[in-house]
Write a protein that holds these residues in place. Structure first.
Motif, PDB file in Angstrom:
ATOM      1  N   ILE A 127     -21.201 111.773 -83.258  1.00  0.00           N
ATOM      2  CA  ILE A 127     -20.676 110.460 -83.602  1.00  0.00           C
ATOM      3  C   ILE A 127     -19.216 110.632 -84.001  1.00  0.00           C
ATOM      4  N   PRO A 128     -18.327 109.883 -83.374  1.00  0.00           N
ATOM      5  CA  PRO A 128     -16.912 110.044 -83.693  1.00  0.00           C
ATOM      6  C   PRO A 128     -16.614 109.617 -85.128  1.00  0.00           C
ATOM      7  N   GLU A 134     -12.454 100.316 -84.196  1.00  0.00           N
ATOM      8  CA  GLU A 134     -11.188 100.830 -83.665  1.00  0.00           C
ATOM      9  C   GLU A 134     -11.374 101.347 -82.244  1.00  0.00           C
ATOM     10  N   ASN A 135     -12.502 102.034 -82.000  1.00  0.00           N
ATOM     11  CA  ASN A 135     -12.780 102.525 -80.646  1.00  0.00           C
ATOM     12  C   ASN A 135     -12.922 101.376 -79.656  1.00  0.00           C
ATOM     13  N   ARG A 178     -17.508  97.739 -62.640  1.00  0.00           N
ATOM     14  CA  ARG A 178     -18.525  98.078 -63.643  1.00  0.00           C
ATOM     15  C   ARG A 178     -18.628  99.590 -63.804  1.00  0.00           C
ATOM     16  N   SER A 179     -18.535 100.309 -62.700  1.00  0.00           N
ATOM     17  CA  SER A 179     -18.591 101.769 -62.746  1.00  0.00           C
ATOM     18  C   SER A 179     -17.397 102.339 -63.512  1.00  0.00           C
ATOM     19  N   ARG A 180     -16.201 101.806 -63.238  1.00  0.00           N
ATOM     20  CA  ARG A 180     -15.009 102.256 -63.980  1.00  0.00           C
ATOM     21  C   ARG A 180     -15.138 101.914 -65.463  1.00  0.00           C
ATOM     22  N   ARG A 186     -17.491 105.689 -71.824  1.00  0.00           N
ATOM     23  CA  ARG A 186     -17.906 107.054 -72.202  1.00  0.00           C
ATOM     24  C   ARG A 186     -16.723 107.833 -72.756  1.00  0.00           C
ATOM     25  N   GLN A 187     -15.561 107.727 -72.096  1.00  0.00           N
ATOM     26  CA  GLN A 187     -14.392 108.471 -72.549  1.00  0.00           C
ATOM     27  C   GLN A 187     -13.946 108.002 -73.932  1.00  0.00           C
TER      28      GLN A 187
END
Length: 191
Positions: A127-128, A134-135, A178-180, A186-187
């Motif tokens: 977990i960040p 903020e993310n 949607r894929s992008r 995720r990033q």
């Protein structure tokens, strides 16, 4: 003896009224069988089932029993008791089903910490430390208009056909957006 005959007559009248669609009669009939409902409720323990669930199920079964009961055959009390008991047994069987045994054997994290039980070593995404809000702000700043529309479609806020028609794009273009979007999520959210 007269009280029993009077109760049977009033019960039969309530059943007739229920068959005609009278909701007040259903409530009165359930009140008449409240001791039976409480007895069956105390006999069978179903995990995550509270008093309101029992009362609702008892009322539904009472309605179904009254509408399907033939006044010329037997006693309604026996018929209702059998149906309610069978329903309670079905709930217990469902709760005790083999494939749900893992759920019953699970313990909370607080209990595990208190008893010094260590979790299994499995790789997982950490977990960040940056707060999620903020993310999300960082993520939305990275998204194009098309990707934002893909996100809104995914969240169910916008209709897919409306987005395709308004932006004059193909379904394939929206699928690629949607894929992008998923890659950028995720990033941003998992790193």
């Amino acid at each position: 003896m007269k009280d029993t005959e009077k109760a049977i007559k009033s019960e039969a009248e309530l059943i007739r009224q229920i068959k005609e669609g009278d909701d007040a009669a259903l409530i009165n009939l359930c009140q008449l069988y409240k001791p039976l409902i409480n007895k069956i409720k105390s006999m069978y323990h179903v995990r995550y089932y509270d008093n309101q669930d029992w009362e609702q199920d008892a009322m539904i079964i009472c309605h179904e029993s009254a509408t399907s009961f033939d006044l010329n055959k037997g006693k309604f009390s026996s018929y209702y008791k059998t149906r309610l008991t069978n329903h309670a047994r079905s709930l217990v069987r469902y709760d005790n089903a083999y494939r749900r045994q893992a759920l019953k054997q699970s313990i909370s994290l607080e209990t595990a910490k208190k008893n010094h039980i260590l979790p299994l070593n499995k790789s997982f995404a950490s977990i960040p430390e940056i707060p999620l809000s903020e993310n999300i702000a960082i993520l939305t700043a990275r998204l194009s208009d098309l990707e934002i529309n893909a996100l809104l479609v995914g969240l169910g806020i916008k209709d897919q056909e409306d987005v395709i028609n308004n932006l004059k794009i193909s379904q394939l273009t929206l699928a690629r957006a949607r894929s992008r979007l998923v890659q950028k999520m995720r990033q941003t959210l998992l790193s």
